[in-house]
Design an enzyme around this catalytic site. Structure first.
Site, short mmCIF file in Angstrom:
data_model
loop_
_atom_site.label_atom_id
_atom_site.label_comp_id
_atom_site.label_asym_id
_atom_site.label_seq_id
_atom_site.Cartn_x
_atom_site.Cartn_y
_atom_site.Cartn_z
CB CYS A 2 -2.13 15.16 36.07
SG CYS A 2 -3.57 15.02 34.60
NE ARG A 27 2.71 12.62 37.75
CZ ARG A 27 3.10 11.36 38.51
NH1 ARG A 27 4.08 10.85 38.76
NH2 ARG A 27 1.93 10.93 38.92
CD1 TRP A 75 -1.01 11.63 28.78
CD2 TRP A 75 -2.90 10.71 29.97
NE1 TRP A 75 -1.41 10.57 28.28
CE2 TRP A 75 -2.57 10.12 28.95
CE3 TRP A 75 -3.96 10.54 30.69
CZ2 TRP A 75 -3.03 9.05 28.38
CZ3 TRP A 75 -4.54 8.95 30.06
CH2 TRP A 75 -4.16 8.68 29.03
CG ASN A 99 -2.08 12.71 39.02
OD1 ASN A 99 -2.82 12.06 38.20
ND2 ASN A 99 -1.20 12.24 39.76
N GLY A 100 -5.63 12.40 38.67
CA GLY A 100 -6.37 11.21 38.81
C GLY A 100 -7.81 11.31 38.29
CD GLU A 479 10.71 -2.53 26.22
OE1 GLU A 479 9.50 -2.81 26.44
OE2 GLU A 479 11.22 -1.53 26.50
CE LYS A 483 10.49 1.50 25.13
NZ LYS A 483 10.44 1.21 26.62
CD GLU A 486 7.46 3.84 24.58
OE1 GLU A 486 8.08 3.06 24.96
OE2 GLU A 486 6.57 4.37 25.21
CG HIS A 502 1.22 -20.86 11.96
ND1 HIS A 502 0.96 -22.21 11.45
CD2 HIS A 502 2.47 -21.06 12.42
CE1 HIS A 502 1.72 -22.93 11.63
NE2 HIS A 502 2.80 -22.47 12.45
CE LYS A 601 9.53 6.86 33.14
NZ LYS A 601 9.71 6.08 31.96
C1 F6R Z 1 6.87 2.26 27.68
C2 F6R Z 1 6.63 2.24 29.13
C3 F6R Z 1 5.47 1.76 29.56
C4 F6R Z 1 5.55 1.33 30.99
C5 F6R Z 1 4.18 1.04 31.54
C6 F6R Z 1 4.21 0.50 32.97
O1 F6R Z 1 8.31 2.62 27.65
O2 F6R Z 1 7.56 2.60 29.94
O3 F6R Z 1 4.79 0.61 28.77
O4 F6R Z 1 6.42 0.33 31.31
O5 F6R Z 1 3.43 2.04 31.55
O6 F6R Z 1 4.76 1.43 33.84
P1 F6R Z 1 5.36 1.42 35.30
O7 F6R Z 1 6.60 0.66 34.95
O8 F6R Z 1 5.42 2.67 36.03
O9 F6R Z 1 4.14 0.40 36.03
#
Ligand code: F6R
Length: 606
Positions: A2, A27, A75, A99-100, A479, A483, A486, A502, A601
């Site tokens: 949010c 967000r 969100w 937000n929260g 990673e 990527k 997602e 295994h 994010k």
């Molecule tokens: C994936 C991604 C997330 C963040 C995770 C932690 O591309 O960006 O997996 O890495 O949510 O977020 P931060 O770094 O803000 O603590």
């Protein structure tokens, strides 16, 4: 999780709010809404879906006109994404954006229902709005303080009272909120990019400080009504940083920004080609004395920590445990005095990472935060802070933040290895110089775009795939896999190449894509054997390899050769084609690359 915004000034507040929310959509984008004072009443416009839907709705309904308002991009946590659950919430007397998460909203809601209130949405937020209304006695500050004493959980709130059309109230706890200070106009926002077009000056609100934001003045109080005089911060971000700058997506732009981001991050921590954290106040003797290092983070940041573990253990010989914050905090971890916890976080607001940090502090461990957002909660709580200088990362899928986090992992590892006597000064200098060359090498890796686009075209119809590697290549494969899944929505797993037989190798069927990474000379032969095992079972192999790795005919279907770099630093090079493969696969699938479904994010809820 949010985004909230607020504006008061001479401009049309609906326009400013829509603009600010467009910078906060990363967000959350389940719904959007605004509330504006129009001729003495609070007018609300809101709807499910992206901000664009709200703009369209206001184009047909007519947008609220006025010079003071609050806005929200959601969100969803409590209640599905819907028009009715969209923020703002409230009634004619008090309207809020939030937000929260309000943890005790059910009890509060039951109480309010018993007092005759009715509810229209399933949100926790509506409870706060109605509680404000319930306690309202003509004094907004007293009302807010009373409500704060009753609600539990996390919140950043923007509040408007009908009786006070010349001001917005703002308060936060465990969710970020800033107050932007302009010239005869002021703002509230979850993050700097929302206001940077209008002002660079802002206050960071501390827990439970209440801001009263008027056109010509911002005053901040504690919950007892005492005024607090705070220092103004100035954002040093480039205004263009929050724009796409000609790229089709923020993710692609941010991939291209990686060389500069790494350079800006490492340069202030290198003196005469040696690591130098003196500006951060680190004491090398203290650093090397830790019994254990715990690296705690979530998602991509945790993957940067995995690279850190391999490198610190290899060269500094200090035991490192990497853990997912949400697991670490609930497993009664064996951490205490004499240990160091390093938390890694782009946003500095991730709820689980923040809680893990608090837990380590309580247990007596020293704490260090590697954080991108200045003044964020995690940065403020840790004993030591290393700011990465990636600039704002707008794409939900992280790329440049990962790269700078990894670059700090290397510098710290070199510092520790030198302090520990495992690196001579000469070796330390040699590696630090190699790290200084990385921005140019990352630039070269970006030139692999076309090859990655071709590889992506082979993945676009896959249902599932595997990423495999050994050692640092395994750390990186995690990673790569995250990527891809997602943003392309294709299922994928990363696997230690030696572990496949295994169990997991039974998944391989004809044509199943396997992305193998082979950059570590001492492990390459073994990885190639594992590739042959999957190839023999029909896998379509895309191999990302060091340029010197010998690959026999028929072992891989596509080979992506990396630019030359020291093998220890290879994750910084190989990450680039993995990011590009994920990016182009998502583009080919027609997905919304920067705003993948269900994600947001800055995950400020656990
Ligand atoms: C994936 C991604 C997330 C963040 C995770 C932690 O591309 O960006 O997996 O890495 O949510 O977020 P931060 O770094 O803000 O603590």
């Amino acid at each position: 999780m949010c985004g909230i915004a607020g504006y008061i000034g001479d401009r049309d507040s609906a326009d400013v709010l829509v603009d600010a929310l467009s910078k906060l959509e990363y967000r959350g984008y389940d719904s959007a809404g605004i509330a504006v004072f129009e001729n003495g009443t609070i007018k609300v416009e809101k709807c499910k879906g992206r901000l664009a839907n709200l703009v369209e709705k206001m184009d047909s309904d007519g947008k609220p006109t006025g010079h003071c308002g609050i806005g929200h991009t959601r969100w969803a946590t409590h209640g599905e994404p819907s028009d009715i659950n969209s923020h703002p919430h409230g009634n004619k007397r008090v309207t809020i954006v939030h937000n929260g998460i309000i943890e005790n909203y059910k009890q509060l809601k039951d109480f309010l229902i018993s007092e005759g209130y009715s509810f229209v949405s399933e949100t926790d937020t509506e409870t706060v709005a109605k509680l404000l209304d319930y306690y309202y006695n003509g004094d907004p500050m007293a009302t807010i303080s009373k409500v704060l004493s009753e609600i539990k959980g996390s919140y950043a709130l923007g509040i408007m009272f009908r009786d006070f059309p010349d001001r917005i109230f703002a308060v936060r706890k465990d969710s970020p909120l800033i107050v932007g200070v302009g010239d005869s106009e002021n703002f509230i926002a979850s993050d700097v990019p929302a206001i940077i077009h209008y002002t660079r000056d802002y206050y960071l609100l501390e827990e439970n400080e209440i801001a009263v934001v008027k056109k010509d003045a911002v005053r901040i109080f504690d919950v007892h009504g005492n005024e607090i005089f705070k220092k103004i911060n100035t954002a040093d971000w480039d205004v263009d940083a929050a724009e796409k700058g000609g790229f089709e997506h923020f993710m692609l732009k941010e991939i291209h920004e990686q060389p500069t981001a790494v350079k800006t991050t490492i340069t202030p921590r290198i003196t005469e080609h040696m690591p130098d954290f003196s500006a951060e106040g680190f004491d090398a003797n203290k650093l090397k004395s830790y019994r254990n290092i715990f690296i705690i983070a979530c998602g991509t940041a945790m993957h940067a920590g995995m690279v850190g573990k391999y490198v610190i253990e290899k060269i500094a010989r200090i035991p490192v445990t990497v853990d997912i914050a949400s697991e670490f905090r609930y497993r009664n971890p064996l951490i205490g005095e004499g240990d160091l916890m390093i938390v890694i976080s782009q946003s500095g607001e991730t709820a689980d990472t923040k809680a893990a940090l608090g837990l380590a502090k309580e247990a007596g461990a020293d704490t260090m935060a590697i954080v991108n957002v200045k003044g964020s909660s995690i940065a403020r709580e840790a004993d030591m802070v290393v700011y990465t200088h990636a600039g704002p990362e707008i794409s939900v899928a992280s790329t440049k933040a990962y790269m700078v986090q990894v670059s700090i992992m290397y510098l710290l590892a070199f510092e520790l290895a030198y302090a520990n006597g495992k690196f001579t000064e000469e070796t330390c200098r040699e590696y630090t110089e190699k790290l200084e060359e990385m921005p140019d090498i990352i630039d070269e890796a970006i030139l692999l775009k076309e090859k990655c686009q071709f590889a992506a075209s082979k993945l676009v119809n896959a249902d599932s795939l595997l990423y495999i590697g050994r050692g640092l290549d395994y750390a990186l494969s995690m990673e790569g896999s995250l990527k891809l899944k997602e943003i392309s929505y294709i299922h994928s797993e990363s696997y230690a190449a030696g572990e496949l037989k295994h169990g997991t190798i039974s998944l391989i069927t004809d044509g199943m894509p396997v992305i193998a990474i082979a950059t570590q000379k001492d492990l390459v032969e073994k990885t190639i054997s594992n590739i042959k095992e999957v190839k023999a079972r029909g896998a379509f192999v895309i191999l990302v390899a060091d340029r010197e790795v010998e690959v026999e005919e028929g072992v891989a279907d596509i080979v992506i050769r990396l630019p030359e770099a020291d093998q220890m630093l290879m994750p910084m090079v190989a990450a680039v084609p993995l990011q590009l493969i994920a990016y182009y696969t998502a583009v080919l699938k027609g997905n919304d690359v920067d705003k993948p479904r269900n994600l947001a994010k800055s995950v400020t809820v656990e």
